[in-house]
Design a protein around this motif. Structure first.
Motif, mmCIF file in Angstrom:
data_model
loop_
_atom_site.group_PDB
_atom_site.id
_atom_site.type_symbol
_atom_site.label_atom_id
_atom_site.label_comp_id
_atom_site.label_asym_id
_atom_site.label_seq_id
_atom_site.Cartn_x
_atom_site.Cartn_y
_atom_site.Cartn_z
ATOM 1 N N GLU A 3 72.650 -30.532 -23.190
ATOM 2 C CA GLU A 3 72.809 -29.410 -24.117
ATOM 3 C C GLU A 3 74.296 -29.146 -24.340
ATOM 4 O O GLU A 3 75.090 -29.191 -23.402
ATOM 5 C CB GLU A 3 72.142 -28.160 -23.552
ATOM 6 C CG GLU A 3 72.204 -26.982 -24.484
ATOM 7 C CD GLU A 3 71.513 -25.743 -23.919
ATOM 8 O OE1 GLU A 3 71.863 -24.651 -24.364
ATOM 9 O OE2 GLU A 3 70.656 -25.889 -23.047
ATOM 10 N N ILE A 4 74.653 -28.884 -25.586
ATOM 11 C CA ILE A 4 76.037 -28.563 -25.924
ATOM 12 C C ILE A 4 76.202 -27.051 -25.856
ATOM 13 O O ILE A 4 75.472 -26.307 -26.495
ATOM 14 C CB ILE A 4 76.402 -29.081 -27.329
ATOM 15 C CG1 ILE A 4 76.295 -30.600 -27.362
ATOM 16 C CG2 ILE A 4 77.807 -28.640 -27.719
ATOM 17 C CD1 ILE A 4 76.464 -31.202 -28.727
ATOM 18 N N LYS A 5 77.175 -26.617 -25.071
ATOM 19 C CA LYS A 5 77.449 -25.195 -24.919
ATOM 20 C C LYS A 5 78.666 -24.856 -25.780
ATOM 21 O O LYS A 5 79.637 -25.615 -25.822
ATOM 22 C CB LYS A 5 77.744 -24.890 -23.449
ATOM 23 C CG LYS A 5 78.022 -23.447 -23.164
ATOM 24 C CD LYS A 5 78.277 -23.242 -21.687
ATOM 25 C CE LYS A 5 78.691 -21.811 -21.426
ATOM 26 N NZ LYS A 5 79.108 -21.613 -20.035
ATOM 27 N N TYR A 6 78.576 -23.724 -26.493
ATOM 28 C CA TYR A 6 79.710 -23.315 -27.310
ATOM 29 C C TYR A 6 79.805 -21.792 -27.330
ATOM 30 O O TYR A 6 78.833 -21.084 -27.120
ATOM 31 C CB TYR A 6 79.595 -23.854 -28.738
ATOM 32 C CG TYR A 6 78.461 -23.250 -29.542
ATOM 33 C CD1 TYR A 6 78.675 -22.136 -30.337
ATOM 34 C CD2 TYR A 6 77.179 -23.774 -29.479
ATOM 35 C CE1 TYR A 6 77.642 -21.570 -31.067
ATOM 36 C CE2 TYR A 6 76.140 -23.227 -30.199
ATOM 37 C CZ TYR A 6 76.378 -22.128 -30.999
ATOM 38 O OH TYR A 6 75.346 -21.563 -31.705
ATOM 39 N N GLU A 7 81.012 -21.332 -27.567
ATOM 40 C CA GLU A 7 81.265 -19.896 -27.735
ATOM 41 C C GLU A 7 82.214 -19.725 -28.910
ATOM 42 O O GLU A 7 83.304 -20.314 -28.924
ATOM 43 C CB GLU A 7 81.897 -19.304 -26.476
ATOM 44 C CG GLU A 7 82.272 -17.840 -26.650
ATOM 45 C CD GLU A 7 83.101 -17.292 -25.499
ATOM 46 O OE1 GLU A 7 83.483 -16.114 -25.589
ATOM 47 O OE2 GLU A 7 83.387 -18.024 -24.538
ATOM 48 N N LEU A 28 87.391 -20.351 -34.367
ATOM 49 C CA LEU A 28 87.981 -20.819 -33.122
ATOM 50 C C LEU A 28 86.834 -20.882 -32.121
ATOM 51 O O LEU A 28 86.199 -19.857 -31.840
ATOM 52 C CB LEU A 28 89.075 -19.850 -32.661
ATOM 53 C CG LEU A 28 89.962 -20.307 -31.516
ATOM 54 C CD1 LEU A 28 90.706 -21.585 -31.868
ATOM 55 C CD2 LEU A 28 90.956 -19.206 -31.158
ATOM 56 N N ILE A 29 86.518 -22.089 -31.612
ATOM 57 C CA ILE A 29 85.335 -22.283 -30.780
ATOM 58 C C ILE A 29 85.708 -22.997 -29.489
ATOM 59 O O ILE A 29 86.484 -23.959 -29.492
ATOM 60 C CB ILE A 29 84.260 -23.106 -31.525
ATOM 61 C CG1 ILE A 29 83.790 -22.339 -32.760
ATOM 62 C CG2 ILE A 29 83.080 -23.437 -30.616
ATOM 63 C CD1 ILE A 29 82.699 -23.029 -33.551
ATOM 64 N N SER A 30 85.130 -22.527 -28.393
ATOM 65 C CA SER A 30 85.240 -23.207 -27.105
ATOM 66 C C SER A 30 83.983 -24.037 -26.912
ATOM 67 O O SER A 30 82.874 -23.503 -26.908
ATOM 68 C CB SER A 30 85.379 -22.182 -25.969
ATOM 69 O OG SER A 30 85.288 -22.832 -24.714
ATOM 70 N N TRP A 31 84.143 -25.358 -26.779
ATOM 71 C CA TRP A 31 83.026 -26.274 -26.575
ATOM 72 C C TRP A 31 82.934 -26.621 -25.095
ATOM 73 O O TRP A 31 83.920 -27.049 -24.488
ATOM 74 C CB TRP A 31 83.213 -27.551 -27.387
ATOM 75 C CG TRP A 31 83.227 -27.313 -28.864
ATOM 76 C CD1 TRP A 31 84.312 -27.209 -29.676
ATOM 77 C CD2 TRP A 31 82.085 -27.136 -29.712
ATOM 78 N NE1 TRP A 31 83.924 -26.979 -30.967
ATOM 79 C CE2 TRP A 31 82.562 -26.938 -31.023
ATOM 80 C CE3 TRP A 31 80.717 -27.132 -29.487
ATOM 81 C CZ2 TRP A 31 81.711 -26.729 -32.106
ATOM 82 C CZ3 TRP A 31 79.868 -26.930 -30.563
ATOM 83 C CH2 TRP A 31 80.360 -26.746 -31.847
ATOM 84 N N ASN A 32 81.755 -26.414 -24.503
ATOM 85 C CA ASN A 32 81.505 -26.773 -23.097
ATOM 86 C C ASN A 32 82.578 -26.206 -22.168
ATOM 87 O O ASN A 32 83.104 -26.909 -21.298
ATOM 88 C CB ASN A 32 81.379 -28.284 -22.941
ATOM 89 C CG ASN A 32 80.188 -28.832 -23.701
ATOM 90 O OD1 ASN A 32 79.118 -28.242 -23.682
ATOM 91 N ND2 ASN A 32 80.379 -29.942 -24.380
ATOM 92 N N ASP A 33 82.914 -24.928 -22.361
ATOM 93 C CA ASP A 33 83.883 -24.191 -21.540
ATOM 94 C C ASP A 33 85.302 -24.758 -21.620
ATOM 95 O O ASP A 33 86.127 -24.484 -20.758
ATOM 96 C CB ASP A 33 83.431 -24.115 -20.078
ATOM 97 C CG ASP A 33 82.137 -23.348 -19.905
ATOM 98 O OD1 ASP A 33 81.974 -22.315 -20.579
ATOM 99 O OD2 ASP A 33 81.285 -23.777 -19.101
ATOM 100 N N GLY A 34 85.579 -25.540 -22.649
ATOM 101 C CA GLY A 34 86.914 -26.122 -22.808
ATOM 102 C C GLY A 34 87.856 -25.186 -23.546
ATOM 103 O O GLY A 34 87.493 -24.070 -23.939
#
Length: 73
Positions: A3-7, A28-34
């Motif tokens: 699963e791809i996690k994003y915020e 502005l998005i953080s992908w997989n807590d990056g």
């Protein structure tokens, strides 16, 4: 398939809207807590689905900005 996690850290702009309500957005998005990256992609009207897009680091966005400023549109 993992699963791809994003915020979505910051919603910056709506670039266009499709007849069925989908919007092409710059966020502005953080992908997989990056580290957050600038992201251009289509989003469903309720924001739960997304299309293919492109993510750019701050450095890449700065280069693109310089190129766009030099273009005669």
């Amino acid at each position: 398939m993992a699963e791809i996690k994003y915020e979505v850290v910051q919603r910056i702009a709506v670039l266009s809207q499709r007849p069925r309500g989908w919007e092409r957005q710059l966020n502005l998005i953080s992908w997989n807590d990056g580290e957050p990256k600038y992201d251009i992609r289509d989003w469903s009207p309720d924001g739960t689905r997304m299309g293919k897009g492109i993510s750019l680091s701050s450095e890449e966005l700065a280069i693109l900005k310089g190129i766009l400023e030099d273009l005669e549109l």
